[in-house]
Enzyme design. Sequence first.
Site, PDB file in Angstrom:
ATOM      1  N   ASP A 163       0.820  -1.215   0.000  1.00  0.00           N
ATOM      2  CA  ASP A 163       0.000   0.000   0.000  1.00  0.00           C
ATOM      3  C   ASP A 163       0.854   1.264   0.000  1.00  0.00           C
ATOM      4  OD1 ASP A 163       0.861  -0.830   2.588  1.00  0.00           O
ATOM      5  OD2 ASP A 163      -0.424   0.714   3.458  1.00  0.00           O
ATOM      6  N   GLU A 164       0.242   2.345  -0.450  1.00  0.00           N
ATOM      7  CA  GLU A 164       0.772   3.695  -0.317  1.00  0.00           C
ATOM      8  C   GLU A 164       2.226   3.831  -0.750  1.00  0.00           C
ATOM      9  OE1 GLU A 164      -1.523   5.953   3.095  1.00  0.00           O
ATOM     10  OE2 GLU A 164      -0.315   4.366   3.957  1.00  0.00           O
TER      11      GLU A 164
END
Lengths: 483, 483
Positions: A295-296
């Site tokens: 993620d991210e």
Amino acid sequence: IVFSMAVFKRCYKQWLWFMVLFMSFSVIYVDAVWPMPQMISSSMARYTLNPREFIFQYSSGSSAQPGCSLLDSAFERYYPLIFTDYRADKLSVCSGQAALRAETVWGALRGLESFSQLVYQDDFGEYFVNETEIEDFPRFQFRGILLDTSRHYLPLHAILKTLDAMSYNKFNVFHWHIVDDPSFPYQSSTFPDLSSKGAFHPLTHVYTQIDVKRVIAHARLRGIRVLAEFDSPGHTQSWGKGQPGLLTPCYKGTVPSGTFGPVNPANSSSYQFMTRLFKEVTSVFPDSYVHLGGDEVDFTCWKSNPDVRGFMLKMGFGTDYTKLESYYMEKLGLNKTAIVWQDVFDYHEKIPVDTVLHIWKGSPGQIQQELSSITLAGYRVILAAPWYINHIDYGQDWEKYYTIQPLNFTGTEQQKTLVIGGEVCMWGEYVDATNLSPRLWPRASAAGERLWSDEKMTSSVIDAFPRLVDFRCRLLRYRVMLI
Amino acid sequence: IVFSMAVFKRCYKQWLWFMVLFMSFSVIYVDAVWPMPQMISSSMARYTLNPREFIFQYSSGSSAQPGCSLLDSAFERYYPLIFTDYRADKLSVCSGQAALRAETVWGALRGLESFSQLVYQDDFGEYFVNETEIEDFPRFQFRGILLDTSRHYLPLHAILKTLDAMSYNKFNVFHWHIVDDPSFPYQSSTFPDLSSKGAFHPLTHVYTQIDVKRVIAHARLRGIRVLAEFDSPGHTQSWGKGQPGLLTPCYKGTVPSGTFGPVNPANSSSYQFMTRLFKEVTSVFPDSYVHLGGDEVDFTCWKSNPDVRGFMLKMGFGTDYTKLESYYMEKLGLNKTAIVWQDVFDYHEKIPVDTVLHIWKGSPGQIQQELSSITLAGYRVILAAPWYINHIDYGQDWEKYYTIQPLNFTGTEQQKTLVIGGEVCMWGEYVDATNLSPRLWPRASAAGERLWSDEKMTSSVIDAFPRLVDFRCRLLRYRVMLI
């Protein structure tokens, strides 16, 4: 009283029975079970339980018998939970029995929990159970709680106590978000520098191999799987301290700025390191799933780095850095089933069909859309976004966790079956051992019932409230909320 | 090292000295004191403290000497706090001394706390204190914390632990909001039915006379006054259970509705009861102040009751029920100084000049206006409204408690002197022993510094943050935050 319990999980194809002895008595009070069983009917007929005569017993036809350590130890745990303040001063009057029938030992554990919740005391300290019949199974097979031990270190006892509370709530997955940017507390045997340089403290704020084994054993005895997450290529700042060369050096113009970005996807040494690390991790954490994060990922640093740009050119990725992240995630390939955050689906083309996507963000509308898209593409999905329980407000907010409808999205029946469950996330920015328990319970219990029980039977917040109040008192007595 | 400490309170007109022995050593680290002293200067000269040789000693010229139980017991408490993990394995090198000079024993307690915060350990466990000079006194004489033991019962240990934490933060008033609508846990010797019928449980959820004495003694040893509040005429639903006839029967049309309102101000028996109760209360709680409440009186029930209406007529109050409340509050007259909530000022004409008004509501602008009005009328005031710390938000919110400017209102210098202090309120709607400590600390510490320290010296949130982080660790080590 007869429990008959069918459970979906198929770890053991067998039938177990055991019995409890008790005594027939008078009539008054019916207690509730949290989360609500799929079928429960009880009468006002009340039986007195005599702690001195009460025993758990395997029935003769049961495939589990004394020596089944999982159930033997469950019996030992539940006796003092059921008879909290028993001081060996009661007399028996007569006796009867209750039966619990389960397809697996895991189901038997859940039934034992339900049974313990049926027992109550009157003002004179006498124990009772009403004539009750329960048939039960979970609505979703994945009912998780995430603890984040990187942003704040959580001492072992806080994790173990959370596992206890999870079992009372019938959660069955401990998602251990063990490392992240702020610290790397996992003490790796292959790469000891990761924690000796990346933990908040190399000796006091780490999880040793023994600690991890203890968590896994404690969880297993309570029917809880331990899903380890080693999030990469982003969220890895702390990794860089003990593994120089792993992270991407960020550039300011033509010179390195001195800061670092995600794992460097242009170096083959990064993949060699990850392969060795995951070889260890997948062996230390025996669950068939592993969480890879994903993620991210901030592309700014990758874009600034000439080596990464050169690698993009060489690979023919153009300027599409999602292709680079996709390439990185594919190269992590393991001999376990991967769970990844939704970002990996949002950006990538090729994902193994058995990968599970984990939804963590978006407005209610966006979440519904994401559920539709992921399941339409044929992937299994876990819903976490509505249950970011580290967020707090003044007053009662359990209702919003309770009224989530995980299957309320546009899709076929087949698509709906791909939603394998949900997860309560306790991110650690503002959470440590001083406030974990009161922030988690009973707020997570609301999600617990949503993930276990029939949605129609548990649609009313008003009906749930007194049951939740009662269950909270039980959690207090079970000593999983700090007092 | 020399502490010299002047304190405003004038309980004892005398000077106390005592000394600590320590050892000279090297140079590195300067620790901070929370709340910030009025004057602190320290050098990098560092002295080693040898736990085996360290003693507290009254100096020969001190008016307090061994046998002063307050300081003797403070010495006993602070030794293990200062040498947290001392295991009797250190050697002495040489020795020096520190002196603390205080006008009162209470000031000496504060100085002892400051001294304990100057001591720190290096990585090898050795104890140090830097050469330091401190002159200190509190900005406000009233620095309170309110606990509400009616909405949720708080077990004695939670109260005692809060008192410990208060002393580390230099709070000096425990405002015990002991009873309210939901329950009456105070076990009155004059009216035992109040708790036996009005408490959540007549035996387990009460404060006996012995409990109250223990709280008062524990507080006194830590320089904390216990201000008891028996709020009336509103907020008294639980009183009605054990004292039939006390509350106003509400009417629906011409018949009683079965519900009850505030204390019945039309019955002389109400005043006889209150007089007897307060006779007991003012004797059990020896502080020279008592809190009479007086807030949020709902006139609806009074208006519905024909007897109350008749009484209004007889007294010539017309339809102005604030006159009736005023009449009631006046009749409570005691031989102690009263503190009341601001409502009593807002509605009433005649208030004894020594009454202290307690501000609990309004927007920032309204609070400033209230401060102006009350002090212009010549009354002393305590500010609680900005510090309703039971309210929570996600993330760091201590800044808003820290940046309150209690004297930022329109008024003369004389008016400003009438602001005697402030109070952090922990109302109990959603607070019990499971979440009290993490909700209170270190958030209340922000208010603690605001009430103790010079405003100009402590105007920066950015400067305060690392000091607060450090102080929080100290509170963790002192075991007043649940772990």
